[in-house]
Design a protein around this motif. Structure first.
Motif, PDB file in Angstrom:
ATOM      1  N   UNK A 175      -5.201  -3.103   9.212  1.00 23.22           N
ATOM      2  CA  UNK A 175      -5.544  -3.641   7.897  1.00 23.22           C
ATOM      3  C   UNK A 175      -6.458  -4.835   8.105  1.00 23.22           C
ATOM      4  N   UNK A 176      -7.544  -4.850   7.342  1.00 24.56           N
ATOM      5  CA  UNK A 176      -8.504  -5.956   7.363  1.00 24.56           C
ATOM      6  C   UNK A 176      -8.564  -6.517   5.953  1.00 24.56           C
ATOM      7  N   UNK A 177      -8.337  -7.821   5.810  1.00 26.91           N
ATOM      8  CA  UNK A 177      -8.383  -8.405   4.476  1.00 26.91           C
ATOM      9  C   UNK A 177      -7.823  -9.804   4.455  1.00 26.91           C
ATOM     10  N   UNK A 178      -7.267 -10.183   3.302  1.00 28.45           N
ATOM     11  CA  UNK A 178      -6.688 -11.499   3.099  1.00 28.45           C
ATOM     12  C   UNK A 178      -5.294 -11.307   2.505  1.00 28.45           C
ATOM     13  N   UNK A 179      -4.266 -11.745   3.217  1.00 27.87           N
ATOM     14  CA  UNK A 179      -2.904 -11.584   2.723  1.00 27.87           C
ATOM     15  C   UNK A 179      -2.582 -10.119   2.503  1.00 27.87           C
ATOM     16  N   UNK A 180      -2.179  -9.779   1.275  1.00 30.33           N
ATOM     17  CA  UNK A 180      -1.812  -8.398   0.964  1.00 30.33           C
ATOM     18  C   UNK A 180      -2.976  -7.585   0.399  1.00 30.33           C
ATOM     19  N   UNK A 181      -4.158  -8.207   0.313  1.00 28.80           N
ATOM     20  CA  UNK A 181      -5.336  -7.527  -0.215  1.00 28.80           C
ATOM     21  C   UNK A 181      -6.253  -7.164   0.949  1.00 28.80           C
ATOM     22  N   UNK A 182      -6.515  -5.874   1.095  1.00 29.79           N
ATOM     23  CA  UNK A 182      -7.397  -5.455   2.173  1.00 29.79           C
ATOM     24  C   UNK A 182      -7.503  -3.946   2.236  1.00 29.79           C
TER      25      UNK A 182
END
Length: 143
Positions: free
Chosen positions: A53-60
């Motif tokens: 998973x690539x993103x920020x926190x739970x958003x990605x």
């Protein structure tokens, strides 16, 4: 489907450049996103089948490695987190004068009705950010 390709040379040995791209768990060290291994690969921790998973926190977005040829090729697809029917990436590595040639391509079919030109702009931004970060990381590793 929209596509975008960057063809560039990174001034570092192929093994170093390949490792930077293949070690998705450490990509967050030089990219402006967090990276996390969600599911190990079938035979290697970050090998074929691995989901990151690539993103920020739970958003990605979640990417799954679909093909690895050490020091030559990486292929992946997005499996969750993006409004796309399909998104694939292919990164090919070869020797070049002064370093390693990297040909990074992305193909995407959005699930929303967007013009290909707009999708290409997004793909260009993604590839450019990754290549720029990898270039800086390669310079750091080869000092």
């Amino acid at each position: 489907m929209a596509s975008y390709t960057v063809d560039t040379v990174i001034e570092a040995p192929r093994e170093v450049v390949y490792d930077i791209f293949a070690d998705r768990e450490r990509n967050g060290e030089f990219l402006p996103v967090q990276t996390k291994l969600e599911t190990p690969g079938t035979t290697e921790r970050q090998g074929v089948g691995a989901v990151h998973t690539l993103g920020f926190g739970k958003v990605g977005v979640s990417e799954q490695i679909t093909k690895l040829v050490p020091n030559e090729r990486i292929e992946y697809k997005i499996v969750a987190g993006a409004p796309v029917k399909s998104h694939t990436g292919t990164i090919v590595f070869s020797d070049a004068p002064g370093g390693t040639r990297v040909v990074y391509s992305m193909d995407q079919t959005p699930s929303l009705p967007l013009p290909d030109a707009a999708v290409r702009l997004v793909l260009r931004g993604l590839i450019t950010a990754f290549v720029s970060g990898a270039r800086k990381e390669a310079a750091r590793r080869t000092k």
